[in-house]
Design a protein around this motif. Structure first.
Motif, PDB file in Angstrom:
ATOM      1  N   SER A   2       0.874  -1.164   0.000  1.00  0.00           N
ATOM      2  CA  SER A   2       0.000   0.000   0.000  1.00  0.00           C
ATOM      3  C   SER A   2       0.910   1.212   0.000  1.00  0.00           C
ATOM      4  N   SER A   3       0.573   2.199  -0.807  1.00  0.00           N
ATOM      5  CA  SER A   3       1.437   3.359  -0.933  1.00  0.00           C
ATOM      6  C   SER A   3       0.640   4.570  -1.379  1.00  0.00           C
ATOM      7  N   GLN A   4       1.297   5.715  -1.333  1.00  0.00           N
ATOM      8  CA  GLN A   4       0.739   6.945  -1.869  1.00  0.00           C
ATOM      9  C   GLN A   4       1.731   7.536  -2.842  1.00  0.00           C
ATOM     10  N   VAL A   5       1.224   8.089  -3.922  1.00  0.00           N
ATOM     11  CA  VAL A   5       2.067   8.825  -4.856  1.00  0.00           C
ATOM     12  C   VAL A   5       1.410  10.164  -5.108  1.00  0.00           C
ATOM     13  N   THR A   6       2.231  11.127  -5.462  1.00  0.00           N
ATOM     14  CA  THR A   6       1.750  12.462  -5.791  1.00  0.00           C
ATOM     15  C   THR A   6       2.142  12.766  -7.220  1.00  0.00           C
ATOM     16  N   ILE A   7       1.165  13.163  -8.014  1.00  0.00           N
ATOM     17  CA  ILE A   7       1.430  13.547  -9.393  1.00  0.00           C
ATOM     18  C   ILE A   7       0.807  14.917  -9.636  1.00  0.00           C
ATOM     19  N   SER A   8       1.261  15.560 -10.696  1.00  0.00           N
ATOM     20  CA  SER A   8       0.704  16.880 -10.997  1.00  0.00           C
ATOM     21  C   SER A   8      -0.754  16.730 -11.418  1.00  0.00           C
ATOM     22  N   MET A   9      -1.509  17.767 -11.169  1.00  0.00           N
ATOM     23  CA  MET A   9      -2.920  17.751 -11.537  1.00  0.00           C
ATOM     24  C   MET A   9      -3.065  17.607 -13.056  1.00  0.00           C
ATOM     25  N   ASP A  10      -2.168  18.221 -13.812  1.00  0.00           N
ATOM     26  CA  ASP A  10      -2.215  18.102 -15.273  1.00  0.00           C
ATOM     27  C   ASP A  10      -2.023  16.657 -15.716  1.00  0.00           C
ATOM     28  N   ASP A  11      -1.034  15.967 -15.118  1.00  0.00           N
ATOM     29  CA  ASP A  11      -0.812  14.558 -15.449  1.00  0.00           C
ATOM     30  C   ASP A  11      -2.022  13.706 -15.074  1.00  0.00           C
ATOM     31  N   PHE A  12      -2.619  14.009 -13.927  1.00  0.00           N
ATOM     32  CA  PHE A  12      -3.795  13.261 -13.491  1.00  0.00           C
ATOM     33  C   PHE A  12      -4.951  13.480 -14.458  1.00  0.00           C
ATOM     34  N   ASN A  43       4.064   3.944 -12.736  1.00  0.00           N
ATOM     35  CA  ASN A  43       5.339   4.493 -13.223  1.00  0.00           C
ATOM     36  C   ASN A  43       5.936   5.492 -12.248  1.00  0.00           C
ATOM     37  N   THR A  44       5.094   6.303 -11.619  1.00  0.00           N
ATOM     38  CA  THR A  44       5.579   7.252 -10.612  1.00  0.00           C
ATOM     39  C   THR A  44       6.146   6.517  -9.411  1.00  0.00           C
ATOM     40  N   LEU A  45       5.474   5.453  -8.987  1.00  0.00           N
ATOM     41  CA  LEU A  45       5.957   4.641  -7.867  1.00  0.00           C
ATOM     42  C   LEU A  45       7.287   3.976  -8.215  1.00  0.00           C
ATOM     43  N   ILE A  46       7.409   3.441  -9.418  1.00  0.00           N
ATOM     44  CA  ILE A  46       8.655   2.805  -9.861  1.00  0.00           C
ATOM     45  C   ILE A  46       9.798   3.825  -9.866  1.00  0.00           C
ATOM     46  N   ASP A  47       9.538   5.024 -10.385  1.00  0.00           N
ATOM     47  CA  ASP A  47      10.566   6.072 -10.395  1.00  0.00           C
ATOM     48  C   ASP A  47      11.002   6.430  -8.975  1.00  0.00           C
ATOM     49  N   SER A  48      10.035   6.504  -8.062  1.00  0.00           N
ATOM     50  CA  SER A  48      10.355   6.832  -6.668  1.00  0.00           C
ATOM     51  C   SER A  48      11.188   5.744  -6.014  1.00  0.00           C
ATOM     52  N   LEU A  49      10.841   4.486  -6.270  1.00  0.00           N
ATOM     53  CA  LEU A  49      11.603   3.375  -5.697  1.00  0.00           C
ATOM     54  C   LEU A  49      12.999   3.296  -6.303  1.00  0.00           C
ATOM     55  N   THR A  50      13.115   3.557  -7.587  1.00  0.00           N
ATOM     56  CA  THR A  50      14.418   3.544  -8.250  1.00  0.00           C
ATOM     57  C   THR A  50      15.334   4.607  -7.658  1.00  0.00           C
ATOM     58  N   ALA A  51      14.771   5.753  -7.327  1.00  0.00           N
ATOM     59  CA  ALA A  51      15.565   6.842  -6.734  1.00  0.00           C
ATOM     60  C   ALA A  51      16.106   6.455  -5.358  1.00  0.00           C
ATOM     61  N   LEU A  52      15.475   5.494  -4.699  1.00  0.00           N
ATOM     62  CA  LEU A  52      15.918   5.061  -3.366  1.00  0.00           C
ATOM     63  C   LEU A  52      17.064   4.053  -3.409  1.00  0.00           C
ATOM     64  N   LYS A  53      17.308   3.485  -4.595  1.00  0.00           N
ATOM     65  CA  LYS A  53      18.378   2.493  -4.698  1.00  0.00           C
ATOM     66  C   LYS A  53      19.722   3.129  -4.355  1.00  0.00           C
ATOM     67  N   PRO A  54      20.481   2.477  -3.509  1.00  0.00           N
ATOM     68  CA  PRO A  54      21.796   3.046  -3.175  1.00  0.00           C
ATOM     69  C   PRO A  54      22.735   2.968  -4.373  1.00  0.00           C
TER      70      PRO A  54
END
Length: 76
Positions: A30-40, A57-68
């Protein structure tokens, strides 16, 4: 895509963002993501599956950014 459930969404018109709560049943996430209103708005105009894809895709990008960052060292 059937295993991705949008459980809630909350617009923030002041900051022009949409916060979307999701549940991915197959992974037990379970997660939350924030996207721009325009994208939504663009995604919702194309249907629920496009919203799910944008959120995923937003969640994947966020998780990828966490990779050390890994570095390798070589001894002389």
């Amino acid at each position: 895509m059937d295993s991705i459930l949008i459980t809630n969404y909350k617009p923030d018109y002041t900051n022009n963002i949409m916060t979307i709560s999701i549940q991915i049943n197959t992974l037990g996430i379970s997660s939350q993501v924030t996207i721009s209103m325009d994208d939504f708005n663009t995604a919702i105009g194309s249907g629920a599956d496009d919203v799910k894809l944008k959120v995923l895709n937003t969640l994947i990008d966020s998780l990828t950014a966490l990779k050390p960052v890994t570095t390798t060292t070589k001894e002389a």
